[in-house]
Design a protein around this motif. Structure first.
Motif, PDB file in Angstrom:
ATOM      1  N   THR A 141       0.817  -1.212   0.000  1.00  0.00           N
ATOM      2  CA  THR A 141       0.000   0.000   0.000  1.00  0.00           C
ATOM      3  C   THR A 141       0.847   1.256   0.000  1.00  0.00           C
ATOM      4  N   GLU A 142       2.172   1.075   0.041  1.00  0.00           N
ATOM      5  CA  GLU A 142       3.057   2.238   0.048  1.00  0.00           C
ATOM      6  C   GLU A 142       4.390   1.880  -0.595  1.00  0.00           C
ATOM      7  N   LEU A 143       4.892   2.791  -1.399  1.00  0.00           N
ATOM      8  CA  LEU A 143       6.233   2.660  -1.959  1.00  0.00           C
ATOM      9  C   LEU A 143       7.167   3.458  -1.059  1.00  0.00           C
ATOM     10  N   GLU A 196      -2.170   2.803 -12.014  1.00  0.00           N
ATOM     11  CA  GLU A 196      -1.903   3.860 -12.991  1.00  0.00           C
ATOM     12  C   GLU A 196      -1.527   5.115 -12.205  1.00  0.00           C
ATOM     13  N   VAL A 197      -0.319   5.604 -12.450  1.00  0.00           N
ATOM     14  CA  VAL A 197       0.192   6.774 -11.745  1.00  0.00           C
ATOM     15  C   VAL A 197      -0.143   8.015 -12.569  1.00  0.00           C
ATOM     16  N   ASP A 198      -0.580   9.073 -11.893  1.00  0.00           N
ATOM     17  CA  ASP A 198      -0.917  10.333 -12.549  1.00  0.00           C
ATOM     18  C   ASP A 198       0.311  10.881 -13.278  1.00  0.00           C
ATOM     19  N   GLU A 199       0.247  10.903 -14.602  1.00  0.00           N
ATOM     20  CA  GLU A 199       1.390  11.354 -15.414  1.00  0.00           C
ATOM     21  C   GLU A 199       1.772  12.797 -15.116  1.00  0.00           C
ATOM     22  N   ASP A 200       0.775  13.643 -14.883  1.00  0.00           N
ATOM     23  CA  ASP A 200       1.061  15.048 -14.599  1.00  0.00           C
ATOM     24  C   ASP A 200       1.805  15.201 -13.274  1.00  0.00           C
ATOM     25  N   ALA A 201       1.390  14.445 -12.269  1.00  0.00           N
ATOM     26  CA  ALA A 201       2.047  14.518 -10.958  1.00  0.00           C
ATOM     27  C   ALA A 201       3.489  14.033 -11.051  1.00  0.00           C
ATOM     28  N   PRO A 255      12.563  12.843  -4.979  1.00  0.00           N
ATOM     29  CA  PRO A 255      11.977  11.566  -4.563  1.00  0.00           C
ATOM     30  C   PRO A 255      10.763  11.747  -3.651  1.00  0.00           C
ATOM     31  N   ARG A 256      10.795  12.754  -2.767  1.00  0.00           N
ATOM     32  CA  ARG A 256       9.640  12.980  -1.881  1.00  0.00           C
ATOM     33  C   ARG A 256       8.381  13.261  -2.701  1.00  0.00           C
ATOM     34  N   GLN A 257       8.484  14.131  -3.691  1.00  0.00           N
ATOM     35  CA  GLN A 257       7.332  14.470  -4.526  1.00  0.00           C
ATOM     36  C   GLN A 257       6.895  13.271  -5.363  1.00  0.00           C
ATOM     37  N   TYR A 258       7.861  12.532  -5.861  1.00  0.00           N
ATOM     38  CA  TYR A 258       7.563  11.359  -6.679  1.00  0.00           C
ATOM     39  C   TYR A 258       6.843  10.298  -5.843  1.00  0.00           C
ATOM     40  N   LEU A 259       7.350  10.040  -4.653  1.00  0.00           N
ATOM     41  CA  LEU A 259       6.719   9.055  -3.771  1.00  0.00           C
ATOM     42  C   LEU A 259       5.291   9.466  -3.427  1.00  0.00           C
ATOM     43  N   ALA A 260       5.058  10.750  -3.236  1.00  0.00           N
ATOM     44  CA  ALA A 260       3.704  11.230  -2.948  1.00  0.00           C
ATOM     45  C   ALA A 260       2.757  10.895  -4.096  1.00  0.00           C
ATOM     46  N   ALA A 261       3.212  11.079  -5.331  1.00  0.00           N
ATOM     47  CA  ALA A 261       2.380  10.773  -6.500  1.00  0.00           C
ATOM     48  C   ALA A 261       2.101   9.280  -6.604  1.00  0.00           C
ATOM     49  N   ALA A 291      -1.538   7.073  -5.928  1.00  0.00           N
ATOM     50  CA  ALA A 291      -2.105   6.084  -6.848  1.00  0.00           C
ATOM     51  C   ALA A 291      -2.344   4.755  -6.134  1.00  0.00           C
ATOM     52  N   LEU A 292      -1.404   4.366  -5.295  1.00  0.00           N
ATOM     53  CA  LEU A 292      -1.594   3.134  -4.517  1.00  0.00           C
ATOM     54  C   LEU A 292      -2.792   3.245  -3.583  1.00  0.00           C
ATOM     55  N   ALA A 293      -2.960   4.407  -2.936  1.00  0.00           N
ATOM     56  CA  ALA A 293      -4.085   4.624  -2.032  1.00  0.00           C
ATOM     57  C   ALA A 293      -5.405   4.604  -2.797  1.00  0.00           C
ATOM     58  N   ASP A 294      -5.412   5.236  -3.981  1.00  0.00           N
ATOM     59  CA  ASP A 294      -6.629   5.243  -4.807  1.00  0.00           C
ATOM     60  C   ASP A 294      -6.987   3.827  -5.234  1.00  0.00           C
TER      61      ASP A 294
END
Length: 90
Positions: free
Chosen positions: A3-5, A59-64, A71-77, A81-84
């Motif tokens: 559920t988390e990367l 599916e990860v939001d391409e814009d995000a 890496p912090r911003q990338y992990l948030a994106a 997606a994992l949470a959704d």
């Protein structure tokens, strides 16, 4: 399914997808370093995203991902997606 990367997961994937520059310590505190500082370009991030999508079935939001500079911003994106995905299957 996870559920988390984590940062460790991400650094492993970056190394697998694009290799690692010997001069960069990915084991250090890199959450707020830019991918450019870590010697990863947008293609490396794109390859990593593709691998995550295949392995995690999300599916990860391409814009995000496109605007994630660290890496912090990338992990948030990715974790959003994992949470959704987790919420959709619950």
């Amino acid at each position: 399914m996870p559920t988390e990367l984590t940062l460790d997961d991400l650094t492993t994937l970056l190394r697998d997808c694009a290799g690692a520059d010997e001069s960069v310590n990915l084991d250090g505190d890199i959450l707020d370093k830019t991918f450019t500082e870590l010697n990863y370009d947008s293609l490396a991030v794109l390859q990593t995203t593709g691998k995550i999508e295949r392995e995690y079935g999300i599916e990860v939001d391409e814009d995000a991902v496109a605007v994630a500079e660290t890496p912090r911003q990338y992990l948030a994106a990715v974790n959003a997606a994992l949470a959704d995905d987790g919420a959709a299957t619950a």
